[in-house]
Design a protein around this motif. Structure first.
Motif, mmCIF file in Angstrom:
data_model
loop_
_atom_site.group_PDB
_atom_site.id
_atom_site.type_symbol
_atom_site.label_atom_id
_atom_site.label_comp_id
_atom_site.label_asym_id
_atom_site.label_seq_id
_atom_site.Cartn_x
_atom_site.Cartn_y
_atom_site.Cartn_z
ATOM 1 N N THR A 53 -3.987 7.785 -4.531
ATOM 2 C CA THR A 53 -4.288 8.549 -3.262
ATOM 3 C C THR A 53 -4.935 9.941 -3.417
ATOM 4 O O THR A 53 -5.860 9.938 -2.697
ATOM 5 C CB THR A 53 -3.040 8.628 -2.447
ATOM 6 O OG1 THR A 53 -2.217 7.279 -2.414
ATOM 7 C CG2 THR A 53 -3.108 9.081 -1.072
ATOM 8 N N ILE A 59 0.700 3.681 6.361
ATOM 9 C CA ILE A 59 1.000 3.204 4.899
ATOM 10 C C ILE A 59 2.104 3.624 4.431
ATOM 11 O O ILE A 59 3.052 2.778 3.888
ATOM 12 C CB ILE A 59 -0.179 3.441 3.782
ATOM 13 C CG1 ILE A 59 -1.633 2.731 4.329
ATOM 14 C CG2 ILE A 59 -0.102 3.124 2.498
ATOM 15 C CD1 ILE A 59 -2.685 3.505 3.840
ATOM 16 N N SER A 98 -2.376 -1.856 -6.221
ATOM 17 C CA SER A 98 -1.209 -1.085 -6.856
ATOM 18 C C SER A 98 -0.018 -0.949 -5.782
ATOM 19 O O SER A 98 1.025 -0.997 -5.979
ATOM 20 C CB SER A 98 -1.365 0.430 -7.186
ATOM 21 O OG SER A 98 -2.134 0.026 -8.463
ATOM 22 N N TYR A 99 -0.637 -0.538 -4.436
ATOM 23 C CA TYR A 99 0.298 -0.663 -3.332
ATOM 24 C C TYR A 99 0.947 -1.892 -3.064
ATOM 25 O O TYR A 99 2.158 -1.971 -2.740
ATOM 26 C CB TYR A 99 -0.406 -0.290 -2.132
ATOM 27 C CG TYR A 99 0.168 -0.147 -0.820
ATOM 28 C CD1 TYR A 99 1.071 1.184 -0.583
ATOM 29 C CD2 TYR A 99 0.046 -0.934 0.431
ATOM 30 C CE1 TYR A 99 1.726 1.298 0.636
ATOM 31 C CE2 TYR A 99 0.717 -0.818 1.456
ATOM 32 C CZ TYR A 99 1.711 0.311 1.603
ATOM 33 O OH TYR A 99 2.317 0.396 2.920
ATOM 34 N N THR A 100 0.486 -3.119 -3.236
ATOM 35 C CA THR A 100 0.918 -4.332 -3.063
ATOM 36 C C THR A 100 1.930 -4.399 -4.245
ATOM 37 O O THR A 100 3.005 -5.172 -3.761
ATOM 38 C CB THR A 100 -0.198 -5.306 -3.300
ATOM 39 O OG1 THR A 100 -1.203 -5.204 -2.646
ATOM 40 C CG2 THR A 100 0.310 -6.846 -3.066
ATOM 41 N N ALA A 108 5.672 1.487 3.858
ATOM 42 C CA ALA A 108 6.539 1.413 2.321
ATOM 43 C C ALA A 108 8.065 1.709 2.600
ATOM 44 O O ALA A 108 8.825 1.259 2.072
ATOM 45 C CB ALA A 108 6.029 2.345 1.294
ATOM 46 N N VAL A 147 0.292 4.852 -7.148
ATOM 47 C CA VAL A 147 -0.141 4.977 -5.836
ATOM 48 C C VAL A 147 -0.455 6.373 -5.341
ATOM 49 O O VAL A 147 -1.557 6.669 -4.619
ATOM 50 C CB VAL A 147 0.843 3.927 -5.000
ATOM 51 C CG1 VAL A 147 0.475 4.438 -3.516
ATOM 52 C CG2 VAL A 147 0.783 2.568 -4.953
#
Lengths: 162, 150
Positions: free
Chosen positions: B136, A94, B22-24, A98, B132
């Protein structure tokens, strides 16, 4: 419920591994002429979309397993080294995505991390009695990332030359 | 009315999908071009989901965790799972709905100009990254806490 989780986890992993593999195959094939034209770009975008869909399914079903363990008195499974190694690898995947998106990751290394992470998640998930601890698994993973990055570059160089 | 097990499942799922939303948002902001529609949907989804996760988590804490689960963890082999991870999780989490609402507000108010006003885009990206990151940590803490209930 457990069977549903297993099937969805497998489907997510298969989509992710397949898309990561074919993304690399397409990149190597497309780079033979040195450029990625709009049609080739569309194919790659589809592969990246499939990879994201695979990741979402794998992620949600993976947490489904954790909830299942918690709700069925199997909490000791949540402290398994292979589970934490797999989660570390998913986090690496992930973060890598990013960094690639923001242009802060070397593309060659990024491809190596992506491909190795998907295969590592697949292998760790399907290896029932894994005899290795967390540090051993992560060390092996890092070494494989280096080897995969190197091999991908060798293949690309060979194909572009011919 | 939800049972406590359903409340726990809802707390976990809304929190998890919220972090994904939120990652999107973060991935969209990190790219050179972004879809404003996707940015609006994902930022609002994150804010709403965190509020639901907050309410269900709080309800579960008051009715079950504090009374039944916490004593088991503190008497078990991993008391630090509560004294560090639960404490950190419940306090750090409070930032998430608030920051997510700020991100959603910026996207709705300044979405059209985000690509031209670099300072606003950079700050919004930083806030999305913060959500994010905390998300996590909170997620991992949840797994550690769950695993210590023996």
């Amino acid at each position: 419920m457990y069977t549903f989780l297993i099937i969805s986890h497998l489907v997510g992993t298969v989509i992710g591994v397949g898309a990561a593999t074919f993304a690399e195959v397409f990149i190597i094939r497309d780079l033979r002429d040195g450029v990625i034209d709009p049609v080739e770009g569309d194919h790659l975008r589809m592969m990246y979309l499939a990879m994201r869909i695979g990741l979402v399914i794998t992620f949600l079903s993976g947490f489904g397993f954790l909830l299942y363990y918690r709700l069925n008195g199997l909490e000791e499974l949540l402290y398994q080294p292979k589970l934490w190694a797999k989660m570390t690898i998913i986090v690496a995947l992930i973060v890598n995505a990013a960094l690639l998106q923001s242009g802060k990751m070397n593309f060659k290394l990024g491809a190596g991390i992506s491909l190795t992470s998907w295969y590592a998640a697949l292998v760790i998930g399907s290896w029932r009695e894994m005899p290795y601890g967390y540090i051993e698994i992560i060390t092996g993973y890092v070494l494989l990332v280096i080897v995969a990055t190197f091999l991908l570059e060798l293949i690309k160089a060979h194909i572009i030359k011919h | 009315m939800l049972t406590l097990t359903q409340t726990l499942i809802l707390h976990v799922l809304t929190g998890l999908i919220g972090v994904m939303a939120s990652y999107t948002v973060l991935m969209n902001l990190l790219g050179k071009r972004f879809s404003l529609k996707l940015l609006k949907i994902s930022s609002v989804a994150a804010a709403v989901l965190y509020v639901i996760s907050w309410l269900t988590g709080g309800y579960y804490y008051v009715i079950r965790y504090g009374v039944e689960v916490k004593p088991v963890i503190k008497a078990g082999d991993y008391p630090w799972a509560h004294s560090f991870f639960t404490e950190a999780k419940e306090h750090l989490f409070l930032f998430m709905p608030v920051v997510a609402i700020i991100v959603a507000a910026v996207v709705f108010l300044y979405g059209d100009t985000l690509n031209t006003t670099r300072s606003v885009k950079r700050t919004t990206t930083l806030l999305a990254f913060l959500v994010v990151l905390i998300g996590t940590f909170v997620t991992v803490s949840g797994i550690i806490i769950s695993g210590s209930v023996r």
